[in-house]
Design a protein around this motif. Structure first.
Motif, PDB file in Angstrom:
ATOM      1  N   LYS A  62      -6.289   6.945   4.321  1.00  0.00           N
ATOM      2  CA  LYS A  62      -5.824   8.286   4.748  1.00  0.00           C
ATOM      3  C   LYS A  62      -5.354   9.254   3.685  1.00  0.00           C
ATOM      4  O   LYS A  62      -5.108   9.661   3.610  1.00  0.00           O
ATOM      5  N   GLU A  63      -4.671   7.976   2.942  1.00  0.00           N
ATOM      6  CA  GLU A  63      -3.527   8.594   1.847  1.00  0.00           C
ATOM      7  C   GLU A  63      -4.695   9.700   0.518  1.00  0.00           C
ATOM      8  O   GLU A  63      -4.347  10.328   0.592  1.00  0.00           O
ATOM      9  N   LYS A 283      -6.291  -2.329  -1.409  1.00  0.00           N
ATOM     10  CA  LYS A 283      -5.544  -0.938  -1.992  1.00  0.00           C
ATOM     11  C   LYS A 283      -7.340  -0.823  -3.193  1.00  0.00           C
ATOM     12  O   LYS A 283      -8.020  -0.084  -3.281  1.00  0.00           O
TER      13      LYS A 283
END
Ligand code: BGC
Length: 342
Positions: A62-63, A283
């Motif tokens: 999303k980021e 991540k």
């Protein structure tokens, strides 16, 4: 003079057009770029860690403005196969695959690659394929070494129960390999006697419970140490010990830094766990997926053999957690809260 003025005017107009164009072009370029779509196939949500992996990957996607389509197979390879096939049919740009069954997943990698879709093997290695792009995980042999080193330091001689993870999961093999580097020499020298040695099918805690119950019954409750491959199986083993009034008396390993395990460590019934920060792993996977989707090269820091090739790998570090450093490692890093320990 008229000529000079005209020239000036033209120059001003050109500059305006040029300057006006630049930001417009810059604004258009990213819009013109196609949005990256990542397909993610997870094997399960049964262990807490897989829930965290999923949450982290969703947040990072999303980021970074990429689309992430998530499918979760309930520890069932047939289900995972149909889910991945559906993802491929949806036109994903890259596939992140954490296999339920290491070798059965090879055909999915081959299929994706035939369609030109890069594949990341996530946490668990996919074996028997020579077209896998990259493996992102922890140093899993090292994870096993940390467990083996810890338990043999606590109990350098005595009766051991040795459990390993699901035979379909390549990690289980690596964890055991690492642990046995410390345990095997003590078996060879006669210091350690193995009273039970068994794989926990599908990593199911209920199976671990049965293994430990049977070993306790067959050995008059005489057991000095238990190698449990993860927190789920450790929890089940502790349940079997507790039923015999032995919880807290038999050193036992774990892995995953689950909240329940952290609590057991504080309570003194589980000796240790291995912290693998799923926030870093998740991540890294999304970042690498974006690089692969853009056709960029990815920096690996190792290679792991999968039966066909040495797969370029990104391997993160794992940490031993005991009652001594649990505050420092798990609470201060925000992985769990103080309240989880109570
Ligand atoms: C993972 C462990 C997990 C186990 C069961 C392994 O592949 O590395 O963290 O506990 O699977 O899901």
């Amino acid at each position: 003079m008229k000529k000079v003025l005209a020239l000036l005017l033209v120059t001003i107009m050109l500059v305006t057009v040029f300057v006006g164009c630049t930001p417009k072009e810059e604004a258009v370029a990213p819009e013109g770029e196609e949005k990256i779509t990542i397909g993610l196939s997870l094997p399960t949500q049964r262990e807490e860690r897989w829930v965290r992996d999923k949450e982290k990957m969703e947040a990072v996607a999303k980021e970074l403005g990429v689309e992430l389509i998530v499918k979760v197979a309930d520890a069932n390879m047939q289900e995972q196969i149909s889910q991945v096939e559906a993802l491929l049919a949806q036109g994903i740009d890259v596939l992140i695959l954490a296999p339920h069954d290491a070798s059965a997943a090879a055909s999915l990698v081959d299929k994706a690659k035939q369609e030109g879709i890069p594949v990341i093997s996530y946490d668990r290695l996919i074996t028997n394929t020579d077209v896998l792009d990259i493996y992102i995980s922890f140093d899993n042999v090292k994870v096993g070494e940390l467990q083996g080193k810890y338990i043999t330091e606590q109990v350098p001689e005595g009766k051991y129960i040795l459990m390993s993870g699901a035979p379909t999961d390549n990690n289980a093999k690596l964890f055991k390999e690492g642990a046995m580097k410390y345990i095997q020499p003590l078996i060879d020298s006669g210091k350690i006697t193995v009273i039970a040695e068994q794989a926990v099918e599908n990593w199911v805690p209920e199976n671990a419970l049965k293994i430990v119950e049977a070993a306790l019954a067959a050995n008059n409750n005489e057991v000095d140490a238990i190698l449990a491959p993860n927190d789920g199986t450790a929890g089940a083993a502790i349940q079997a010990l507790a039923a015999q009034g032995l919880a807290g008396q038999v050193p036992i390993t774990g892995q995953d830094a689950e909240k329940a395990a952290a609590k057991r460590i504080v309570d003194g019934t589980q000796s240790m766990t291995i912290f693998k920060d799923t926030r870093d792993l998740g991540k890294a996977a999304i970042e690498v997926a974006i690089q692969l989707a853009k056709g960029e090269s990815v920096a690996a820091n190792g290679a792991v053999e999968n039966g066909k090739i040495d797969v370029p790998s990104v391997l993160l570090e794992a940490t031993v957690v005991t009652a001594d450093n649990i505050q420092e490692v798990l609470v201060k890093s925000g992985y769990i809260t103080e309240a989880d320990l109570r």
